[in-house]
Design an enzyme around this catalytic site. Structure first.
Site, PDB file in Angstrom:
ATOM      1  N   LYS A 209      23.818  17.426  23.715  1.00 13.87           N
ATOM      2  CA  LYS A 209      24.706  16.399  23.183  1.00 13.87           C
ATOM      3  C   LYS A 209      25.294  16.854  21.843  1.00 13.87           C
ATOM      4  CE  LYS A 209      24.649  11.591  21.666  1.00 13.87           C
ATOM      5  NZ  LYS A 209      23.886  10.351  21.561  1.00 13.87           N
ATOM      6  N   GLU A 215      16.282  24.686  19.715  1.00 18.13           N
ATOM      7  CA  GLU A 215      15.752  25.317  20.924  1.00 18.13           C
ATOM      8  C   GLU A 215      16.887  25.725  21.859  1.00 18.13           C
ATOM      9  OE1 GLU A 215      14.780  22.479  19.566  1.00 18.13           O
ATOM     10  OE2 GLU A 215      12.649  22.087  19.888  1.00 18.13           O
ATOM     11  N   GLY A 270      20.599  10.591  24.477  1.00 23.76           N
ATOM     12  CA  GLY A 270      20.137  11.767  25.213  1.00 23.76           C
ATOM     13  C   GLY A 270      19.269  11.403  26.409  1.00 23.76           C
ATOM     14  N   ARG A 271      18.342  10.487  26.212  1.00 22.16           N
ATOM     15  CA  ARG A 271      17.408  10.136  27.292  1.00 22.16           C
ATOM     16  C   ARG A 271      18.032   9.183  28.319  1.00 22.16           C
ATOM     17  NH1 ARG A 271      16.023   8.560  22.319  1.00 22.16           N
ATOM     18  NH2 ARG A 271      15.826   6.352  21.811  1.00 22.16           N
ATOM     19  N   GLU A 356      10.214   7.843  23.620  1.00 18.41           N
ATOM     20  CA  GLU A 356      11.194   8.088  22.554  1.00 18.41           C
ATOM     21  C   GLU A 356      11.965   6.788  22.275  1.00 18.41           C
ATOM     22  OE1 GLU A 356      14.614  11.041  22.717  1.00 18.41           O
ATOM     23  OE2 GLU A 356      13.163  12.244  21.630  1.00 18.41           O
ATOM     24  N   HIS A 387      -7.625  13.344  42.720  1.00 20.18           N
ATOM     25  CA  HIS A 387      -8.708  14.321  42.613  1.00 20.18           C
ATOM     26  C   HIS A 387      -8.815  14.863  41.202  1.00 20.18           C
ATOM     27  CE1 HIS A 387      -9.248  14.204  46.949  1.00 20.18           C
ATOM     28  NE2 HIS A 387      -7.941  13.992  46.961  1.00 20.18           N
ATOM     29  N   LYS A 507      11.522  18.750  12.767  1.00 18.52           N
ATOM     30  CA  LYS A 507      12.642  19.702  12.895  1.00 18.52           C
ATOM     31  C   LYS A 507      12.969  20.305  11.540  1.00 18.52           C
ATOM     32  CE  LYS A 507      15.292  17.338  16.551  1.00 18.52           C
ATOM     33  NZ  LYS A 507      16.565  16.674  16.820  1.00 18.52           N
TER      34      LYS A 507
END
Ligand code: F6P
Length: 542
Positions: A209, A215, A270-271, A356, A387, A507
């Site tokens: 965005k 990253e 973003g999410r 978030e 399991h 950050k």
């Protein structure tokens, strides 16, 4: 925004406090035994999604109080404010209009006085042309070869949505294309994703965005070098890179032709962006028609959320049930357990969406909350989780409300697999709710000392969310269901579900530490003793 009455002073909240004390003494076994209509009454089918919420620790009164809480919290007005494009993301002064991303072409939705729908559809149309060119092989790389692998580079919402949707809809994907997703700044992610790839047949989608995320930009630069090392010509970038961003200036600074850029807008969080241009990898995988079917699913759930009365409103009910456990039962976590292998990344996707969004401790009135907010979401697909961690859900000391998700039809019908899968799905919810009493265990001839170990207390709540088949449309509905459940909770908790200031500090500190790790000379020790020590340790061994 100023609220006159603290949420904890609302009549419904106070009533829920005392009511929940009585509720804790009730067992689902008794609630079902005394009320044959319970499963009918506490279940609901809308938009192809069936929600059985009868195995929750609720009575009619609980439900009435939760619905009253929604009303007293002004949920109806808040829903309208979101859909209308009001700047409800208060701390960033932005509209929250992911619902516009899936609105029909003819809709009119305004942000800052501008109807955003034509722009949304212009981008969708451009995406579709591009996606079809890649799918058909018409789009060729620098050496004239068709694309074989699409690598999406992004992180957070620019990765989790695309990877979740790709995995979820793999059944519908073009099998002559492969898809890889690089998110982590750990070079291993890029190295392993590209190890066996031929640059001349690889298309990178850089999804960000902001187009400034450390990253993603680090991975994108590495991708650029990797490509140039093989193809040796800057002109190749235009044929092997596309960008998805709101930031055209940064995209062209990076060297990607803005003709290959797919835009979106600051009113898409973003999410909440998997159905914007961020979904380009999804569209290339499943094609334009399937992508649009997914959008239609989102839109159908949006309309349901906006128009259905609260007592028949899937996201509202799901959100309110979460409030009950978080605020009145002290539950800290919530498990999401899809019984469908295609949904293996759904819990990871929901983690960002829920945590978030609602991991906040300050209200929109800028006051510290004095009640619990966002639960910790986690999960794995069934039956694998059975399991692994289900033991703790069944017999541990913690109350963990579960959302089970399943489908009537398998996309891969193989012998008895699907019946076995669904039998396990239903059995787990049954076992959690009803358990097994010590008398039942004893009646089976179990030795006295072993009886407590083999007893299941039950009374452990769950929702059962079912649909006929995992289609693009149903995926859209499922995601929108959770988006709006998160919204419902955020309104009741009075937090801004659409900012994420909590990710900033780390950050900033990382950017300060990077040169300290790399410098030739010993850096000044400006951190706390522990961090200074860690930096020294790393420098001495890197
Ligand atoms: O983690 C913070 C965050 O801003 C997320 O909200 C977002 O999805 C992610 O980083 C990636 O951001 P961008 O798409 O701008 O690279």
């Amino acid at each position: 925004m100023r609220h006159q009455t603290p949420v904890t002073q609302l009549p419904s909240w106070i009533a829920l406090g005392s009511h929940s004390t009585a509720l804790k003494a009730l067992h689902l076994r008794d609630l079902f035994a005394s009320d044959p209509a319970r499963a009918n009454r506490f279940s609901l089918e809308a938009e192809g999604i069936f929600l059985d919420y009868s195995k929750n620790r609720i009575t009619d009164e609980t439900l009435a109080l939760l619905l009253q809480l929604a009303r007293e919290s002004g949920l109806a007005e808040s829903i309208e404010a979101m859909f209308r494009g009001d700047a409800i993301n208060l701390t960033e002064k932005r509209s929250v209009l992911h619902t516009a991303l899936r609105a029909p072409r003819t809709a009119e939705i305004f942000s800052g006085g501008v109807n955003v729908v034509p722009d949304v559809h212009a981008v969708l149309d451009k995406m579709e042309v591009f996606a079809e060119r890649v799918r058909s092989g018409e789009w060729t790389g620098h050496t004239g070869k068709r694309v074989k692998t699409v690598v999406n580079i992004g992180i957070g919402g620019s990765d989790l949505g695309p990877v979740m949707a790709y995995e979820a809809l793999r059944h519908y994907s073009a099998r002559d294309l492969q898809f890889r997703f690089v998110s982590n700044v750990d070079g291993t992610d890029f190295a392993e994703a590209t190890l066996d790839l031929d640059a001349s047949e690889t298309l990178f989608l850089v999804a960000s965005k902001t187009f400034t995320t450390l990253e993603t930009m680090t991975n994108a630069r590495t991708a650029r070098q990797w490509l140039l090392a093989s193809l040796g010509d800057e002109a190749a970038i235009a044929k092997h890179f596309a960008a998805i961003s709101t930031n055209a200036a940064e995209v062209s600074k990076f060297g990607i032709d803005t003709a290959n850029m797919f835009g979106f807008w600051d009113w898409v969080g973003g999410r909440y962006s998997m159905d914007s241009a961020i979904g380009l990898s999804t569209m290339i995988a499943i094609g334009g028609a399937n992508f649009r079917a997914m959008l239609a699913g989102f839109h159908a759930m949006d309309t349901h959320f906006r128009t259905a009365p609260f007592e028949q409103n899937l996201p509202v009910l799901l959100g309110l049930l979460g409030i009950l456990y978080t605020n009145f039962f002290g539950a800290q976590t919530s498990a999401v357990l899809p019984y469908d292998q295609y949904l293996k990344r759904f819990p990871a996707y929901l983690q960002q969406l829920t945590m978030e969004s609602n991991g906040k401790s300050v209200t929109v009135d800028s006051a510290a909350v004095d009640y619990e907010t966002g639960a910790i979401y986690w999960g794995e697909p069934g039956t694998n989780g059975q399991h692994s961690f289900y033991q703790l859900i069944h017999q541990g000391t913690k109350l963990i409300p579960c959302d089970f998700i399943g489908f009537a039809k398998s996309l891969n019908p193989l012998g008895a697999h699907h019946d076995i899968l669904v039998a396990n799905l239903f059995a787990q919810a049954e076992a959690l709710a009803f358990g097994k009493t010590s008398d039942e265990v004893r009646a089976q001839g179990t030795a006295d000392w072993l009886v407590p170990h083999r007893t299941f207390s039950g009374n452990r709540p769950s929702n059962m969310i079912l649909a006929e088949e995992l289609t693009p449309e149903i995926l859209g509905k499922l995601v929108a269901l959770y988006e709006h459940a998160v919204f419902t909770q955020g309104i009741i908790w009075r937090i801004d579900s659409f900012d994420q200031w909590g990710v900033e500090l780390g950050k900033v500190l990382a950017m300060k530490i990077v040169p300290e790790l790399q410098s030739e000379t010993e850096p000044a020790e400006t951190h706390d003793a522990s961090t200074n020590h860690l930096i020294r340790w790393y420098r001495s061994r890197r």
